[in-house]
Design a protein around this motif. Structure first.
Motif, mmCIF file in Angstrom:
data_model
loop_
_atom_site.group_PDB
_atom_site.id
_atom_site.type_symbol
_atom_site.label_atom_id
_atom_site.label_comp_id
_atom_site.label_asym_id
_atom_site.label_seq_id
_atom_site.Cartn_x
_atom_site.Cartn_y
_atom_site.Cartn_z
ATOM 1 N N SER A 28 0.816 -1.220 0.000
ATOM 2 C CA SER A 28 0.000 0.000 0.000
ATOM 3 C C SER A 28 0.848 1.270 0.000
ATOM 4 O O SER A 28 0.345 2.363 -0.244
ATOM 5 C CB SER A 28 -0.947 0.003 1.202
ATOM 6 O OG SER A 28 -0.203 -0.121 2.402
ATOM 7 N N ASN A 31 3.438 4.336 -4.640
ATOM 8 C CA ASN A 31 2.784 5.568 -5.067
ATOM 9 C C ASN A 31 3.123 5.979 -6.491
ATOM 10 O O ASN A 31 2.671 7.017 -6.956
ATOM 11 C CB ASN A 31 3.181 6.702 -4.119
ATOM 12 C CG ASN A 31 2.311 6.733 -2.878
ATOM 13 O OD1 ASN A 31 1.103 6.634 -2.976
ATOM 14 N ND2 ASN A 31 2.938 6.832 -1.735
ATOM 15 N N SER A 52 0.020 8.326 -7.398
ATOM 16 C CA SER A 52 -1.157 7.900 -6.644
ATOM 17 C C SER A 52 -2.162 9.019 -6.412
ATOM 18 O O SER A 52 -3.286 8.750 -6.011
ATOM 19 C CB SER A 52 -0.750 7.320 -5.303
ATOM 20 O OG SER A 52 -0.100 8.303 -4.522
ATOM 21 N N LEU A 66 -5.771 4.020 -12.300
ATOM 22 C CA LEU A 66 -5.278 3.539 -11.010
ATOM 23 C C LEU A 66 -6.413 3.491 -10.006
ATOM 24 O O LEU A 66 -7.163 4.454 -9.864
ATOM 25 C CB LEU A 66 -4.171 4.466 -10.503
ATOM 26 C CG LEU A 66 -3.669 4.257 -9.073
ATOM 27 C CD1 LEU A 66 -2.983 2.897 -8.932
ATOM 28 C CD2 LEU A 66 -2.728 5.384 -8.660
ATOM 29 N N LYS A 68 -6.376 2.838 -6.139
ATOM 30 C CA LYS A 68 -5.523 2.584 -4.967
ATOM 31 C C LYS A 68 -6.233 1.737 -3.924
ATOM 32 O O LYS A 68 -5.606 0.954 -3.217
ATOM 33 C CB LYS A 68 -5.073 3.909 -4.351
ATOM 34 C CG LYS A 68 -3.926 4.564 -5.055
ATOM 35 C CD LYS A 68 -2.909 5.139 -4.071
ATOM 36 C CE LYS A 68 -2.008 4.075 -3.485
ATOM 37 N NZ LYS A 68 -1.005 4.612 -2.569
ATOM 38 N N LYS A 71 -5.877 -1.630 -5.155
ATOM 39 C CA LYS A 71 -4.471 -1.906 -5.477
ATOM 40 C C LYS A 71 -4.324 -2.512 -6.861
ATOM 41 O O LYS A 71 -3.661 -3.552 -7.041
ATOM 42 C CB LYS A 71 -3.824 -2.818 -4.427
ATOM 43 C CG LYS A 71 -3.702 -2.192 -3.063
ATOM 44 C CD LYS A 71 -2.981 -3.136 -2.106
ATOM 45 C CE LYS A 71 -3.052 -2.651 -0.692
ATOM 46 N NZ LYS A 71 -2.548 -3.661 0.260
#
Lengths: 112, 113
Positions: A28, A31, A52, A66, A68, A71
């Protein structure tokens, strides 16, 4: 450490169709997410990247998205051309330093 | 500017022999990296350097050593080559800040018999 998985390993499309390559990552803290293209017998070269704080980025016929929370990030190529045929690698990098962990690669074949 | 160069381009070694791969960059980059590329496994980091005189282990460092005596050069050594080290080796360099592009060399194809 970081683990990046990339799918599919091979992808064949007709010229003019779209191609989508997907990657998932485990850390996590990552970035920065670049995509590299490697033509047969050549060196990998950066084609697009995303950070990110951005959900999507476009550059002409290529785009990267993306997510986040989940993931995962994806490469989208529209209106594919024979010269898009290559191996594409995704990668992920944490905030510290500039180390990259690469996915296993996707061989894209665009049929004329 | 030549960018990132590697020598040699090809090499065949017998098991147990040693060799050194040379990487040079003329972009004044602080960071340099050595990767190996095997089919289906992407690029795996062997060792890297964040500046002259410093080196660190990457994901697959066993069987390799490195040195960075000059900022522009990064050497990868194999002391006793094994067939498992048959691979294509890529050197790369980048600026030191996060999120900067890594520029790759043309690669060295090494076969260990």
């Amino acid at each position: 450490g970081e683990n990046v998985e990339q799918h599919p390993s091979t992808l064949s499309v007709q010229e003019g169709d779209s191609a989508v390559i997907k990657c998932t990552y485990s850390d996590s803290a990552s970035n920065y997410f670049p995509w590299y293209k490697q033509e047969l017998g050549k060196r990998p070269q950066l084609i697009i990247d995303i950070r990110s704080n951005v959900g999507e980025k476009k550059d002409q016929r290529i785009a990267v998205t993306l997510n986040k929370t989940a993931k995962h990030f994806s490469l989208h190529i529209t209106e594919t051309q024979p010269e898009d045929s290559a191996v594409y690698f995704c990668a992920a990098s944490p905030d510290a330093g500039n180390m990259l962990t690469f996915g296993g690669g996707t061989r894209l074949m665009v049929k004329p | 500017n030549a960018g990132v160069t590697q020598t040699p381009k090809f090499r065949v070694l017998k098991t147990g022999q040693s060799m050194t791969l040379l990487c040079a960059q003329d972009m004044n980059h602080e960071y340099m990296y050595w990767y190996r590329q095997d089919p289906g496994m992407g690029l795996r980091l062997i060792h890297y350097s964040v500046g002259e005189g410093t080196t660190a282990k990457g994901e697959v460092p066993d069987g390799y050593n490195v040195s960075r005596l000059k900022k522009q050069n990064f050497l990868l050594g194999l002391e006793s080559a094994a067939p498992s080290q048959t691979s294509v080796y890529f050197c790369a360099s980048s600026y030191s800040r996060f999120g900067y592009e890594q520029y790759f060399g043309p690669g060295t194809r090494l076969t260990v018999t």
